[in-house]
Design a protein around this motif. Structure first.
Motif, PDB file in Angstrom:
ATOM      1  N   LEU A   1       0.867  -1.173   0.000  1.00  0.00           N
ATOM      2  CA  LEU A   1       0.000   0.000   0.000  1.00  0.00           C
ATOM      3  C   LEU A   1       0.905   1.225   0.000  1.00  0.00           C
ATOM      4  CD1 LEU A   1      -2.731   1.415   0.233  1.00  0.00           C
ATOM      5  CD2 LEU A   1      -2.536   1.190   2.721  1.00  0.00           C
ATOM      6  N   ALA A   2       1.088   1.816  -1.160  1.00  0.00           N
ATOM      7  CA  ALA A   2       1.980   2.976  -1.261  1.00  0.00           C
ATOM      8  C   ALA A   2       1.414   4.162  -0.503  1.00  0.00           C
ATOM      9  CB  ALA A   2       2.205   3.333  -2.731  1.00  0.00           C
ATOM     10  N   GLY A   3       0.085   4.313  -0.536  1.00  0.00           N
ATOM     11  CA  GLY A   3      -0.500   5.395   0.243  1.00  0.00           C
ATOM     12  C   GLY A   3      -1.840   5.863  -0.294  1.00  0.00           C
ATOM     13  N   LEU A   4      -2.519   6.631   0.544  1.00  0.00           N
ATOM     14  CA  LEU A   4      -3.748   7.296   0.173  1.00  0.00           C
ATOM     15  C   LEU A   4      -3.417   8.731  -0.223  1.00  0.00           C
ATOM     16  CD1 LEU A   4      -4.508   5.036   2.384  1.00  0.00           C
ATOM     17  CD2 LEU A   4      -6.580   6.383   2.740  1.00  0.00           C
ATOM     18  N   PHE A   5      -4.234   9.307  -1.097  1.00  0.00           N
ATOM     19  CA  PHE A   5      -4.098  10.735  -1.370  1.00  0.00           C
ATOM     20  C   PHE A   5      -5.486  11.343  -1.530  1.00  0.00           C
ATOM     21  CE2 PHE A   5      -3.874   8.525  -5.423  1.00  0.00           C
ATOM     22  CZ  PHE A   5      -4.649   9.285  -6.298  1.00  0.00           C
ATOM     23  N   ALA A   6      -5.676  12.511  -0.942  1.00  0.00           N
ATOM     24  CA  ALA A   6      -6.970  13.186  -0.974  1.00  0.00           C
ATOM     25  C   ALA A   6      -7.222  13.769  -2.358  1.00  0.00           C
ATOM     26  CB  ALA A   6      -7.015  14.286   0.077  1.00  0.00           C
ATOM     27  N   THR A   7      -8.465  13.643  -2.819  1.00  0.00           N
ATOM     28  CA  THR A   7      -8.872  14.232  -4.089  1.00  0.00           C
ATOM     29  C   THR A   7     -10.033  15.201  -3.841  1.00  0.00           C
ATOM     30  OG1 THR A   7     -10.405  12.399  -4.511  1.00  0.00           O
ATOM     31  CG2 THR A   7      -8.186  12.220  -5.440  1.00  0.00           C
ATOM     32  N   MET A   8     -10.252  16.080  -4.792  1.00  0.00           N
ATOM     33  CA  MET A   8     -11.335  17.064  -4.695  1.00  0.00           C
ATOM     34  C   MET A   8     -11.239  17.853  -3.390  1.00  0.00           C
ATOM     35  SD  MET A   8     -14.429  14.666  -6.126  1.00  0.00           S
ATOM     36  CE  MET A   8     -13.954  13.159  -6.969  1.00  0.00           C
ATOM     37  N   ALA A   9     -10.016  18.127  -2.978  1.00  0.00           N
ATOM     38  CA  ALA A   9      -9.781  18.774  -1.685  1.00  0.00           C
ATOM     39  C   ALA A   9     -10.170  20.253  -1.737  1.00  0.00           C
ATOM     40  CB  ALA A   9      -8.311  18.636  -1.300  1.00  0.00           C
TER      41      ALA A   9
END
Length: 261
Positions: free
Chosen positions: A177-185
């Motif tokens: 799991l490389a990571g989460l990233f927020a979208t539509m912030a």
């Protein structure tokens, strides 16, 4: 090979896949293969290779001794190729389950071995579901990137997704799991609190970059052009450049640690 996935729809999976592919190719000179793993075929449509009756991922996963090169479509960009998808993926999932005469979970991994040396990155736009095509993508993948919109419904689905990823590691123990990233912030208190929770309290790995909300993203879906090409000065274009840089730095660090560079 990286899978972009979230079990919730409408969080920016396809937008992230098509824009990261463009940035890797056009700004970093990487040869990229995009795999459309969603029956809606939006990635295929974006890059102009969608054909509702055409061959693509379905045939690669269901035709015995299929040659992957047959299903790779060139795009107008020299360094970006696509394996397209269409609604036939619905039947593909059923066919894979029915056909027990050969491995079901490793078909994509086995097929891609033939052309792996030709590409620097393979990016998979996954459907918001864990079905046989998605499972094949995760079994073949090195990394998972999770776009997430900051709202309660998105948060609720993350734990379920991670349980599914743990199950996939039965077939692919090295899946990261490389990571989460927020979208539509957006710059409001709800987004700030939600991001803070994800970064500090959830224990989930998070990229530093969040993709800001902008109407330019919607415009690109009509134009069929990546943000970097359509509106390079907009906030989301800047953010995707930063996100791509973060991920490439992560890959470079991993390669150095493993003695590959």
């Amino acid at each position: 090979m990286l899978c972009i996935i979230n079990l919730k729809g409408g969080v920016g999976k396809t937008i992230s896949a098509v824009n990261l592919a463009f940035i890797f190719a056009e700004l970093h000179g990487k040869k990229v293969l995009l795999i459309d793993c969603d029956k809606q075929g939006n990635t295929s449509k974006f890059y102009g290779v969608h054909d509702r009756d055409g061959e693509g991922l379905t045939e690669l996963l269901t035709v015995r001794k299929a040659q992957v090169g047959r299903y790779i479509q060139k795009t107008r960009y020299k360094l970006v190729d696509v394996i397209p998808a269409n609604m036939s993926l619905i039947n593909a999932n059923k066919q894979i389950l029915i056909d027990c005469t050969r491995p079901q979970q490793t078909r994509l991994k086995d097929a891609l071995e033939e052309i792996a040396p030709k590409y620097d990155f393979c990016i998979v736009d996954c459907a918001p579901d864990i079905n046989m095509t998605t499972l094949n993508a995760l079994v073949a993948a090195d990394d998972v990137l999770v776009p997430i919109k900051i709202d309660k419904f998105s948060f609720d689905g993350i734990a379920e997704l991670f349980e599914q990823l743990d199950d996939v590691r039965t077939f692919n123990p090295s899946l990261r799991l490389a990571g989460l990233f927020a979208t539509m912030a957006r710059r409001n208190s709800v987004n700030r609190q939600g991001e803070a929770f994800l970064r500090e309290a959830s224990g989930y790995p998070m990229f530093e970059t969040a993709i800001r909300d902008t109407c330019r993203v919607t415009e690109t879906t009509y134009a069929g052009r990546a943000l970097e090409e359509y509106a390079p000065k907009c906030t989301a274009a800047q953010d995707y450049r930063k996100l791509a840089g973060e991920y490439l730095a992560m890959c470079g660090k991993e390669a150095r640690e493993n003695g590959k560079v």
